[in-house]
Enzyme design. Structure first.
Site, mmCIF file in Angstrom:
data_model
loop_
_atom_site.group_PDB
_atom_site.id
_atom_site.type_symbol
_atom_site.label_atom_id
_atom_site.label_comp_id
_atom_site.label_asym_id
_atom_site.label_seq_id
_atom_site.Cartn_x
_atom_site.Cartn_y
_atom_site.Cartn_z
ATOM 1 N N ARG A 109 7.048 -0.434 3.215
ATOM 2 C CA ARG A 109 8.198 -0.533 2.319
ATOM 3 C C ARG A 109 7.856 -0.156 0.871
ATOM 4 O O ARG A 109 8.598 0.590 0.228
ATOM 5 C CB ARG A 109 8.762 -1.970 2.319
ATOM 6 N N THR A 110 6.767 -0.696 0.354
ATOM 7 C CA THR A 110 6.495 -0.512 -1.066
ATOM 8 C C THR A 110 6.285 0.962 -1.392
ATOM 9 O O THR A 110 6.935 1.518 -2.283
ATOM 10 C CB THR A 110 5.267 -1.355 -1.490
ATOM 11 N N LYS A 167 -16.792 7.481 -2.391
ATOM 12 C CA LYS A 167 -18.089 7.995 -2.873
ATOM 13 C C LYS A 167 -18.647 7.110 -3.981
ATOM 14 O O LYS A 167 -19.542 7.518 -4.712
ATOM 15 C CB LYS A 167 -17.914 9.410 -3.425
ATOM 16 N N ARG A 212 -1.746 0.125 -5.117
ATOM 17 C CA ARG A 212 -1.920 -1.087 -4.289
ATOM 18 C C ARG A 212 -3.416 -1.279 -4.095
ATOM 19 O O ARG A 212 -4.137 -0.309 -3.812
ATOM 20 C CB ARG A 212 -1.201 -0.953 -2.951
ATOM 21 N N HIS A 220 2.627 -9.446 -6.558
ATOM 22 C CA HIS A 220 3.414 -8.307 -6.063
ATOM 23 C C HIS A 220 4.741 -8.356 -6.827
ATOM 24 O O HIS A 220 5.783 -8.731 -6.291
ATOM 25 C CB HIS A 220 3.623 -8.465 -4.559
#
Ligand code: NCD
Length: 315
Positions: free
Chosen positions: A60-61, A90, A111, A139
């Site tokens: 969703r986000t 890396k 995120r 959030h």
């Protein structure tokens, strides 16, 4: 430049502006504003570019942010698995990663795997950064969507009772929404139901209480799914067990037909999704099930937020 890292980045006026604008956009989308068609929005962020830099899975986000920017006429590039496919693999630091990509775009949605990483990324980021979830931390845009959904359903009601059931300690959506609601006068009672290992901490409750000025806020916790609390709730907010975070286990609470039978008729059931067994699909047909509408509200709320953030830089 304004980063959105926690719900503390929304003050009262900004919240109101975003809620009003999201409602306006939703009305256009649902053809409730007969004077305007959806295409009127499509030039608003022309020539803007958003990067989505996601170190953790998302449905969703990420996709609602990308849809939001696209519908506003902007462009989107990004990675859905930065932990695997970016130079993080890396050994590049979060700070370097965000410093570099911020030179390519106008706004970033990130995120993160761990709490605190959104703040680290923001420390080197040259454009506004929106935290799309940082580990067990916050959030903020999900909380904005949740608040929008509550206000949409209860526009004038005072003395609302919100009951959080499930993984209240590890769910960043609970952390953010409870903080936002603690500062929201229309909510008078917040209940938390979790097993002891997944219960919110005392310092968190203390923090919530300090956010309330003026009217009284009653905070309660219980390790049992108390029928009286369900009967007294306007909003039930379910969450899944965040088993990917640590080994403190599952909550076994299920909001099934027995709970639905005692929930008030005009209440709503929210869930940030994804759901597991805590919210059986037979509840989906209950008229109080609001979680898919809540997920769809993500588009309108994120369109409103992107407009507000990008409006500060001309392109
Ligand atoms: C939540 C999240 O990622 O924190 N999902 C979402 O963004 N709607 C909830 C979860 O993962 O359980």
């Amino acid at each position: 430049m304004k980063h959105i890292l926690s719900v503390d980045d929304f003050n009262h006026d900004f919240l109101q502006e975003l809620i009003d604008r999201a409602a306006f956009i939703k009305d256009i989308r649902r053809n409730k504003n007969s004077n305007l068609t959806w295409s009127v929005l499509s030039g608003h962020l022309k020539n803007y570019l958003m990067i989505t830099d996601f170190f953790e899975p998302s449905t969703r986000t990420r996709l609602s942010f990308e849809a939001a920017m696209t519908y506003l006429g902007g462009h989107v590039i990004g990675t859905e698995n930065a932990a695997e496919f970016s130079s993080f693999k890396k050994g590049e630091s979060i700070e370097d990663n965000f410093k570099v990509i911020s030179g390519y775009c106008d706004v970033i949605v990130g995120r993160f795997l761990n709490e605190g990483e959104a703040h680290r990324a923001a420390s080197s980021c040259q454009v506004p950064l929106i935290n799309g979830g940082d580990g067990k931390g916050e959030h903020p845009t999900q909380a904005l969507i949740d608040l929008f959904s509550i206000v949409e359903k209860f526009p004038n009601q005072e003395q609302l009772t919100v009951t959080f059931i499930g993984d209240n300690r590890r769910s960043r959506t609970v952390q953010s929404l409870a903080r936002l609601l603690a500062g929201f006068d229309a909510v008078s009672n917040i209940n938390f139901i979790s097993p002891a290992t997944l219960m919110v901490e005392t310092e968190f409750l203390d923090d919530l209480q300090t956010r309330r000025v003026g009217s009284e806020l009653v905070l309660q916790t219980s390790c049992l799914l108390d029928a009286d609390w369900i009967k007294a709730s306007n909003v039930v907010y379910m969450t899944r067990s965040q088993i990917e975070r640590d080994n403190t286990g599952f909550h076994g609470f299920v909001f099934g037909p027995e709970c639905a039978a005692i929930l008030p008729e005009n209440a709503i059931i929210l869930h940030p999704l994804p759901r597991n067994s805590e919210l059986p699909i037979e509840i989906d047909n209950d008229p109080r099930a609001y979680y898919f509408e809540q997920a769809w509200n993500g588009l309108y709320v994120r369109m409103a937020l992107l407009e507000a953030i990008c409006a500060k830089t001309a392109r």
